[in-house]
Design a protein around this motif. Structure first.
Motif, short mmCIF file in Angstrom:
data_model
loop_
_atom_site.label_atom_id
_atom_site.label_comp_id
_atom_site.label_asym_id
_atom_site.label_seq_id
_atom_site.Cartn_x
_atom_site.Cartn_y
_atom_site.Cartn_z
N GLY A 125 0.80 -1.22 0.00
CA GLY A 125 0.00 0.00 0.00
C GLY A 125 0.83 1.27 0.00
N ARG A 126 2.11 1.15 0.27
CA ARG A 126 2.99 2.32 0.32
C ARG A 126 3.31 2.79 -1.10
NH1 ARG A 126 8.47 2.66 3.94
NH2 ARG A 126 8.98 4.80 3.37
N GLU A 127 3.45 4.08 -1.26
CA GLU A 127 3.80 4.64 -2.56
C GLU A 127 5.21 5.18 -2.53
OE1 GLU A 127 1.00 7.48 -3.99
OE2 GLU A 127 -0.69 6.10 -3.81
N GLY A 128 5.88 5.11 -3.69
CA GLY A 128 7.24 5.61 -3.82
C GLY A 128 7.55 5.92 -5.26
N VAL A 129 8.78 6.40 -5.50
CA VAL A 129 9.23 6.79 -6.83
C VAL A 129 10.28 5.79 -7.29
CG1 VAL A 129 10.34 8.62 -8.17
CG2 VAL A 129 8.75 9.21 -6.32
N LEU A 130 10.14 5.31 -8.53
CA LEU A 130 11.09 4.33 -9.08
C LEU A 130 12.48 4.92 -9.20
CD1 LEU A 130 8.98 2.70 -11.93
CD2 LEU A 130 9.71 1.62 -9.80
N ASP A 131 13.49 4.22 -8.70
CA ASP A 131 14.89 4.61 -8.88
C ASP A 131 15.38 4.21 -10.26
OD1 ASP A 131 14.97 5.63 -6.37
OD2 ASP A 131 16.44 4.23 -5.56
N GLU A 132 14.96 3.05 -10.69
CA GLU A 132 15.32 2.53 -12.01
C GLU A 132 14.03 2.21 -12.75
OE1 GLU A 132 17.96 -0.82 -11.69
OE2 GLU A 132 19.26 0.21 -10.28
N PRO A 133 14.02 2.34 -14.05
CA PRO A 133 12.78 2.04 -14.79
C PRO A 133 12.44 0.55 -14.70
CG PRO A 133 14.60 2.32 -16.31
CD PRO A 133 15.11 2.70 -14.95
#
Length: 151
Positions: free
Chosen positions: A100-108
Protein backbone atom coordinates in the motif's frame (compact mmCIF):
# COMPACT_ATOMS: atom_id res chain seq x y z
CA UNK A 1 -7.34 -18.37 71.81
CA UNK A 2 -4.92 -20.98 73.12
CA UNK A 3 -1.23 -21.14 72.40
CA UNK A 4 -1.71 -24.35 70.40
CA UNK A 5 -4.28 -22.76 68.10
CA UNK A 6 -2.10 -19.65 67.75
CA UNK A 7 0.86 -21.85 66.81
CA UNK A 8 -1.30 -23.65 64.25
CA UNK A 9 -2.33 -20.30 62.77
CA UNK A 10 1.31 -19.19 62.42
CA UNK A 11 2.20 -22.55 60.89
CA UNK A 12 -0.62 -22.17 58.32
CA UNK A 13 0.48 -18.63 57.52
CA UNK A 14 4.06 -19.86 57.17
CA UNK A 15 2.94 -22.37 54.55
CA UNK A 16 0.92 -19.65 52.81
CA UNK A 17 3.93 -17.33 52.73
CA UNK A 18 6.06 -20.15 51.38
CA UNK A 19 3.69 -20.49 48.41
CA UNK A 20 3.64 -16.73 47.83
CA UNK A 21 7.43 -16.49 47.98
CA UNK A 22 7.81 -19.49 45.65
CA UNK A 23 5.38 -17.84 43.24
CA UNK A 24 7.31 -14.58 43.28
CA UNK A 25 10.58 -16.46 42.68
CA UNK A 26 9.03 -18.26 39.70
CA UNK A 27 7.66 -15.01 38.30
CA UNK A 28 11.10 -13.42 38.75
CA UNK A 29 12.76 -16.37 37.04
CA UNK A 30 10.53 -15.68 34.03
CA UNK A 31 12.56 -12.51 33.47
CA UNK A 32 15.82 -14.46 33.35
CA UNK A 33 14.70 -17.47 31.33
CA UNK A 34 13.28 -17.37 27.81
CA UNK A 35 9.68 -18.33 27.17
CA UNK A 36 6.41 -17.57 28.85
CA UNK A 37 5.86 -20.52 31.11
CA UNK A 38 7.09 -19.87 34.63
CA UNK A 39 4.81 -16.88 35.10
CA UNK A 40 1.80 -19.19 35.05
CA UNK A 41 3.33 -21.51 37.64
CA UNK A 42 4.19 -18.44 39.71
CA UNK A 43 0.61 -17.20 39.54
CA UNK A 44 -0.64 -20.66 40.55
CA UNK A 45 1.72 -20.65 43.54
CA UNK A 46 0.66 -17.16 44.66
CA UNK A 47 -3.02 -18.11 44.34
CA UNK A 48 -2.36 -21.26 46.34
CA UNK A 49 -0.66 -19.18 49.04
CA UNK A 50 -3.58 -16.79 49.23
CA UNK A 51 -6.05 -19.68 49.42
CA UNK A 52 -3.97 -21.37 52.13
CA UNK A 53 -3.96 -18.13 54.13
CA UNK A 54 -7.74 -17.75 53.83
CA UNK A 55 -8.78 -21.39 54.31
CA UNK A 56 -7.20 -23.97 56.56
CA UNK A 57 -6.03 -26.84 54.38
CA UNK A 58 -3.40 -29.55 54.78
CA UNK A 59 -0.26 -29.54 52.66
CA UNK A 60 -1.70 -32.29 50.46
CA UNK A 61 -4.67 -30.07 49.60
CA UNK A 62 -2.36 -27.15 48.92
CA UNK A 63 -0.27 -29.28 46.59
CA UNK A 64 -3.34 -30.52 44.73
CA UNK A 65 -4.68 -26.96 44.47
CA UNK A 66 -1.34 -25.76 43.07
CA UNK A 67 -1.19 -28.61 40.55
CA UNK A 68 -4.75 -27.98 39.38
CA UNK A 69 -4.21 -24.22 39.07
CA UNK A 70 -0.91 -24.73 37.26
CA UNK A 71 -2.45 -27.07 34.70
CA UNK A 72 -5.46 -24.78 34.20
CA UNK A 73 -3.36 -21.62 33.80
CA UNK A 74 -0.87 -23.23 31.41
CA UNK A 75 -3.74 -24.65 29.34
CA UNK A 76 -5.44 -21.25 29.25
CA UNK A 77 -2.21 -19.51 28.25
CA UNK A 78 -1.55 -22.06 25.51
CA UNK A 79 -5.06 -21.59 24.14
CA UNK A 80 -4.74 -17.81 24.18
CA UNK A 81 -1.35 -17.99 22.50
CA UNK A 82 -2.68 -20.21 19.70
CA UNK A 83 -5.63 -17.87 19.17
CA UNK A 84 -3.29 -14.87 18.92
CA UNK A 85 -1.06 -16.42 16.26
CA UNK A 86 -1.84 -15.81 12.61
CA UNK A 87 -1.20 -18.20 9.77
CA UNK A 88 2.23 -16.69 9.13
CA UNK A 89 4.68 -15.24 11.67
CA UNK A 90 4.98 -11.46 11.38
CA UNK A 91 8.07 -10.99 13.54
CA UNK A 92 10.88 -9.30 11.63
CA UNK A 93 8.70 -8.93 8.54
CA UNK A 94 9.02 -5.20 7.90
CA UNK A 95 8.23 -5.84 4.24
CA UNK A 96 4.57 -6.42 5.22
CA UNK A 97 4.38 -2.72 6.05
CA UNK A 98 5.29 -1.82 2.47
CA UNK A 99 2.02 -3.06 0.96
CA UNK A 100 0.00 0.00 0.00
CA UNK A 101 2.99 2.32 0.32
CA UNK A 102 3.80 4.64 -2.56
CA UNK A 103 7.24 5.61 -3.82
CA UNK A 104 9.23 6.79 -6.83
CA UNK A 105 11.09 4.33 -9.08
CA UNK A 106 14.89 4.61 -8.88
CA UNK A 107 15.32 2.53 -12.01
CA UNK A 108 12.78 2.04 -14.79
CA UNK A 109 10.73 -1.13 -14.94
CA UNK A 110 11.90 -2.80 -18.14
CA UNK A 111 10.47 -6.18 -19.19
CA UNK A 112 8.70 -6.33 -15.83
CA UNK A 113 11.71 -5.68 -13.53
CA UNK A 114 13.07 -2.54 -11.89
CA UNK A 115 14.16 -1.05 -8.55
CA UNK A 116 12.76 1.28 -5.91
CA UNK A 117 14.17 2.65 -2.66
CA UNK A 118 12.15 2.67 0.55
CA UNK A 119 13.94 4.18 3.54
CA UNK A 120 17.46 2.70 3.44
CA UNK A 121 16.71 -0.37 1.32
CA UNK A 122 16.79 -0.78 -2.44
CA UNK A 123 14.07 -3.26 -3.48
CA UNK A 124 13.60 -5.18 -6.71
CA UNK A 125 10.17 -4.57 -8.19
CA UNK A 126 8.07 -6.21 -10.85
CA UNK A 127 5.16 -4.71 -12.69
CA UNK A 128 4.22 -2.98 -15.93
CA UNK A 129 7.00 -1.19 -17.80
CA UNK A 130 7.33 2.32 -16.36
CA UNK A 131 10.04 5.03 -16.59
CA UNK A 132 12.40 5.94 -13.71
CA UNK A 133 10.94 8.67 -11.51
CA UNK A 134 7.38 7.38 -11.94
CA UNK A 135 5.26 7.13 -8.79
CA UNK A 136 4.14 3.56 -8.00
CA UNK A 137 2.16 1.76 -5.27
CA UNK A 138 3.18 -1.58 -3.75
CA UNK A 139 0.38 -4.13 -4.22
CA UNK A 140 2.06 -7.31 -3.00
CA UNK A 141 5.24 -9.17 -2.19
CA UNK A 142 6.71 -12.28 -3.77
CA UNK A 143 9.75 -13.39 -1.77
CA UNK A 144 12.03 -10.33 -1.86
CA UNK A 145 10.42 -8.74 -4.93
CA UNK A 146 7.75 -6.09 -4.55
CA UNK A 147 4.83 -6.11 -6.99
CA UNK A 148 3.88 -2.57 -8.01
CA UNK A 149 1.43 -0.69 -10.17
CA UNK A 150 1.36 2.92 -11.34
CA UNK A 151 0.00 5.26 -8.67
Amino acid sequence: MTIASLAGTFEALGAAWSWVIAGLVLAGAEILLPGVFLIWLGLAAVATGLAAAALPMPWQGQTLLFAGLAVALVALATRLQRRGKGTEPELNRADRGLIGREGVLDEPIVRGAGRIRFDDTLWRVEGPDLPAGRRVRVTGIGGTVLRVEAA
